[in-house]
Design a protein around this motif. Structure first.
Motif, short mmCIF file in Angstrom:
data_model
loop_
_atom_site.label_atom_id
_atom_site.label_comp_id
_atom_site.label_asym_id
_atom_site.label_seq_id
_atom_site.Cartn_x
_atom_site.Cartn_y
_atom_site.Cartn_z
N SER A 139 0.84 -1.20 0.00
CA SER A 139 0.00 0.00 0.00
C SER A 139 0.87 1.25 0.00
O SER A 139 1.81 1.36 0.80
N ARG A 140 0.50 2.18 -0.88
CA ARG A 140 1.23 3.45 -0.95
C ARG A 140 0.24 4.57 -1.28
O ARG A 140 -0.37 4.58 -2.35
N GLY A 141 0.05 5.48 -0.35
CA GLY A 141 -0.77 6.67 -0.59
C GLY A 141 -2.27 6.43 -0.65
O GLY A 141 -3.01 7.31 -1.09
N ALA B 35 3.92 5.52 5.33
CA ALA B 35 3.51 6.08 6.61
C ALA B 35 1.99 6.21 6.71
O ALA B 35 1.40 5.93 7.76
N ALA B 36 1.33 6.64 5.62
CA ALA B 36 -0.13 6.80 5.65
C ALA B 36 -0.82 5.45 5.87
O ALA B 36 -1.78 5.35 6.64
N PHE C 165 7.65 0.58 4.57
CA PHE C 165 8.30 0.68 3.26
C PHE C 165 7.83 1.96 2.60
O PHE C 165 6.65 2.10 2.27
N ASP C 166 8.74 2.90 2.40
CA ASP C 166 8.35 4.22 1.89
C ASP C 166 8.79 4.49 0.46
O ASP C 166 8.38 5.49 -0.13
N ILE D 274 -2.55 -9.31 -3.29
CA ILE D 274 -3.72 -8.53 -3.66
C ILE D 274 -3.37 -7.07 -3.48
O ILE D 274 -2.66 -6.70 -2.53
N ASP D 275 -3.83 -6.21 -4.40
CA ASP D 275 -3.54 -4.77 -4.30
C ASP D 275 -4.40 -4.12 -3.23
O ASP D 275 -5.49 -4.60 -2.90
N ASP D 276 -3.93 -2.97 -2.73
CA ASP D 276 -4.67 -2.29 -1.67
C ASP D 276 -6.01 -1.72 -2.15
O ASP D 276 -6.91 -1.49 -1.34
#
Length: 414
Positions: free
Chosen positions: A13-15, A43-44, A63-64, A87-89
């Motif tokens: 997951s990112r953003g 972080a989010a 993981f950023d 699986i994608d977020d």
């Protein structure tokens, strides 16, 4: 499920913290035992986790960096299951997803598995079974939609698995070095498919292993699916073609890719989602990305390490039921109250709410963890159906319950 294979579900997951919460809510309703959940998040995403059911039972990896391949490798490194599923977020699995996705691994020859992906309306398919060649071109595969098909790949002709609905034996993934970090956003799973094909790997395609993919907004794509930036797509194509495509073919394949991306951008422009200057900017980014990809050093991938932490079983609710609630639009409040009551009891809930019309059907997984199917009593719930078909309310309920019973896990006679 005595003797069932242990599964690690990896979510990068990112953003998109809201999408991650919804994905985890869906994962918490999976009918499979035993599985663990590994979340690799920025972080989010990490900040969103405390509000998720059973968050204490999630392996959380910080993981950023904007590199999905490296993030997936971090997830594999933490995964202690015999099978690693991805699986994608911005996706939600059907409750029986893992049951169907993992079933093919009962055959010891199977090293990979993939399922079908539904789009935003919850009805149409974004992807089904396909082969992919060394130029990245896909060819649909005719599959029996009700059973698993085992297929052996050959060099240059891989069995495609989608990044948001795929699984592999951990031992195979680790030995291959996982995903190649040169692919920071795109084609990472296709590269892995082709590396497996070089070994003549057997892949199980399971049509009933289904996830719903939302195509949520990201740094590279808006919520309306219009692209924001094509540079990483260009870079990934440079890496991919340099690694897999015959040198004599690369120029023509790259020209075809550029033409395809330009047509896609122009379609968005005609629809009013992009302006002419956006098209120029996107194409410039594609070309710049390709040049960057050509310069990326290709290094042999080292095997991934064994996990340092033991398998962390995600808590199960063996008493949980799969409940079907039905009604008309004017029953909305009653259905909502009943659905919330069932969810509070830990049950998996599906709501059918059909109006006296021919409206197309839609399926959505709500932020409360409820599956809602809405549409007209006489409307299409499968794009192959006629535009209008006369049904009684009871008859339509029975037909729709039967259509999704193997996905949702409730009795078709409910």
């Amino acid at each position: 499920m005595s003797g069932a294979l242990t599964v690690s579900v990896v979510i990068v997951s990112r953003g998109r913290p809201d999408a991650l919460r919804r994905c985890l809510l869906g994962v918490s309703q999976l009918r499979y035992d035993p599985f663990e959940v590994v979340v690799v998040a920025d972080a989010a995403g990490r900040a969103a986790l405390p509000g998720v059911p059973a968050a204490a039972h999630v392996k959380l990896i910080a993981f950023d960096a904007a590199n999905i391949s490296a993030a997936r490798n971090a997830g594999i490194a933490a995964a202690a299951g015999a099978i690693v599923a991805f699986i994608d977020d911005d996706s939600v699995p059907e409750p029986t997803w893992l049951l169907h996705l993992v079933a093919g691994f009962r055959d010891p020859a199977v090293v990979a598995a993939g399922g079908f992906v539904r789009g935003r309306n919850g009805i149409s398919f974004q992807s089904r079974g396909a082969m992919v060649n060394a130029a990245g071109r896909e060819t649909p595969l005719p599959l029996d939609p009700a059973r698993i098909t085992l297929l052996r790949a050959a060099p240059g002709h891989a069995i495609k698995t989608e990044g948001t609905n795929m699984a592999f034996r951990r031992s195979t993934l680790a030995a291959l070095g996982g995903f190649d970090p040169c692919y920071r956003f795109f084609l990472d799973e296709t590269d892995l498919n082709l590396r497996l094909a070089e070994r003549g790997a057997v892949t199980a395609l399971a049509p009933l292993a289904q996830v719903h993919h939302g195509f949520d907004a990201s740094a590279t794509r808006r919520a309306d699916r219009a692209p924001r930036d094509l540079s990483e797509i260009g870079a990934s194509w440079a890496v991919f073609l340099g690694r897999h495509c015959a040198k004599a073919r690369r120029a023509q394949v790259w020209a075809d890719i550029q033409a395809s991306e330009r047509r896609r951008a122009l379609r968005h422009m005609v629809a009013g989602r992009l302006e002419p200057r956006d098209v120029r900017r996107l194409m410039a980014g594609l070309h710049a990305g390709y040049a960057d990809g050509l310069a990326r050093a290709s290094k042999p991938l080292s095997p991934l390490p064994d996990p340092t932490a033991p398998f962390l079983p995600f808590p199960q609710r063996p008493q949980a039921r799969s409940v079907l609630l039905t009604g008309r639009p004017w029953s909305r409040q009653r259905l909502r109250t009943a659905a919330r009551t069932e969810r509070a009891a830990g049950n998996r809930v599906t709501v059918f709410r059909f109006s006296p019309s021919a409206l197309f059907h839609r399926v959505a997984f709500t932020d409360e963890g409820i599956w809602e199917q809405t549409g007209g009593l006489w409307g299409k719930s499968d794009r192959s159906q006629p535009l209008i078909r006369l049904w009684s309310f009871a008859g339509r309920i029975r037909a729709e319950a039967k259509r999704v019973s193997r996905l949702r896990g409730f009795d078709a006679a409910t």
